[in-house]
Write a protein that holds these residues in place. Sequence first.
Motif, mmCIF file in Angstrom:
data_model
loop_
_atom_site.group_PDB
_atom_site.id
_atom_site.type_symbol
_atom_site.label_atom_id
_atom_site.label_comp_id
_atom_site.label_asym_id
_atom_site.label_seq_id
_atom_site.Cartn_x
_atom_site.Cartn_y
_atom_site.Cartn_z
ATOM 1 N N HIS A 16 -5.634 0.044 19.461
ATOM 2 C CA HIS A 16 -6.175 -0.840 18.434
ATOM 3 C C HIS A 16 -7.420 -1.532 18.973
ATOM 4 O O HIS A 16 -7.311 -2.436 19.808
ATOM 5 N N ARG A 17 -8.568 -1.098 18.550
ATOM 6 C CA ARG A 17 -9.889 -1.639 18.869
ATOM 7 C C ARG A 17 -10.206 -1.748 20.348
ATOM 8 O O ARG A 17 -11.106 -1.106 20.846
ATOM 9 N N PHE B 227 -6.941 7.692 22.015
ATOM 10 C CA PHE B 227 -7.789 6.593 21.563
ATOM 11 C C PHE B 227 -8.174 6.672 20.087
ATOM 12 O O PHE B 227 -8.983 5.889 19.616
ATOM 13 N N GLY B 228 -7.608 7.586 19.338
ATOM 14 C CA GLY B 228 -7.944 7.720 17.923
ATOM 15 C C GLY B 228 -7.124 6.769 17.058
ATOM 16 O O GLY B 228 -6.458 5.849 17.539
ATOM 17 N N ASP B 229 -7.153 7.028 15.765
ATOM 18 C CA ASP B 229 -6.379 6.218 14.807
ATOM 19 C C ASP B 229 -5.003 6.861 14.597
ATOM 20 O O ASP B 229 -4.564 7.098 13.491
ATOM 21 N N THR B 230 -4.325 7.137 15.709
ATOM 22 C CA THR B 230 -3.104 7.923 15.714
ATOM 23 C C THR B 230 -1.956 7.114 16.291
ATOM 24 O O THR B 230 -2.135 6.358 17.236
ATOM 25 N N LEU B 231 -0.770 7.319 15.719
ATOM 26 C CA LEU B 231 0.452 6.743 16.278
ATOM 27 C C LEU B 231 1.200 7.846 17.013
ATOM 28 O O LEU B 231 1.320 8.967 16.506
ATOM 29 N N PHE C 152 -4.265 -1.025 24.015
ATOM 30 C CA PHE C 152 -3.086 -0.322 23.518
ATOM 31 C C PHE C 152 -2.068 -1.305 22.970
ATOM 32 O O PHE C 152 -1.944 -2.427 23.455
ATOM 33 N N CYS C 153 -1.324 -0.850 21.994
ATOM 34 C CA CYS C 153 -0.183 -1.582 21.459
ATOM 35 C C CYS C 153 1.045 -0.695 21.637
ATOM 36 O O CYS C 153 0.974 0.514 21.447
ATOM 37 N N LEU C 154 2.149 -1.304 22.002
ATOM 38 C CA LEU C 154 3.404 -0.586 22.157
ATOM 39 C C LEU C 154 4.450 -1.318 21.337
ATOM 40 O O LEU C 154 4.729 -2.485 21.553
ATOM 41 N N TRP C 155 5.011 -0.596 20.402
ATOM 42 C CA TRP C 155 5.994 -1.141 19.472
ATOM 43 C C TRP C 155 7.314 -0.457 19.755
ATOM 44 O O TRP C 155 7.346 0.749 20.000
ATOM 45 N N GLN C 156 8.414 -1.211 19.725
ATOM 46 C CA GLN C 156 9.726 -0.622 20.014
ATOM 47 C C GLN C 156 10.744 -1.079 18.984
ATOM 48 O O GLN C 156 10.728 -2.224 18.541
ATOM 49 N N LYS C 157 11.634 -0.155 18.606
ATOM 50 C CA LYS C 157 12.758 -0.487 17.740
ATOM 51 C C LYS C 157 14.021 0.048 18.388
ATOM 52 O O LYS C 157 14.057 1.189 18.844
ATOM 53 N N PRO D 103 -1.174 -5.637 11.555
ATOM 54 C CA PRO D 103 -1.678 -5.685 10.173
ATOM 55 C C PRO D 103 -3.119 -5.175 10.094
ATOM 56 O O PRO D 103 -3.954 -5.537 10.917
ATOM 57 N N GLY D 104 -3.357 -4.342 9.145
ATOM 58 C CA GLY D 104 -4.711 -3.843 8.921
ATOM 59 C C GLY D 104 -5.097 -2.646 9.755
ATOM 60 O O GLY D 104 -6.211 -2.164 9.645
ATOM 61 N N VAL D 105 -4.202 -2.155 10.602
ATOM 62 C CA VAL D 105 -4.541 -0.983 11.407
ATOM 63 C C VAL D 105 -4.566 0.246 10.499
ATOM 64 O O VAL D 105 -3.701 0.422 9.648
#
Length: 118
Positions: free
Chosen positions: A60-61, A39-43, A64-69, A3-5
């Motif tokens: 994120h700040r 390291f940018g604001d990139t997905l 790293f964050c790793l999201w999976q679906k 949230p908020g990224v």
Amino acid sequence: MHPGVAIGQVYLCCVPVDFRKQIDGLAALVQSELELDVFGDTLFVFVNRQRNRIKILYWHRNGFCLWQKRLEKERFAWPAPGAQATVTLTPKELEWLLEGFDLWANYPHKTLRYQSVM
């Protein structure tokens, strides 16, 4: 996503990747093969060979964050691998992709060129 990224760019890696890769392997792929700043604001969006799983990597700040679906029955629409290693999407287009829309099968309205109104 977190949230908020703030999302600046969304890059889809056109070629399927080995999903045994985790954060370090995907970050290395972004830097070495795609030659992009991880390291940018990139997905960064990756798909497996069967196109039933997506991983999204982002910074994120302070880490790293790793999201999976994973889809149970369907497949994700994906651009055909071509001359480009990546395809750029807007955050809204990524949302549509995650909802199951095929962004590459839809075409805009045809442009009409008239000479006169009568």
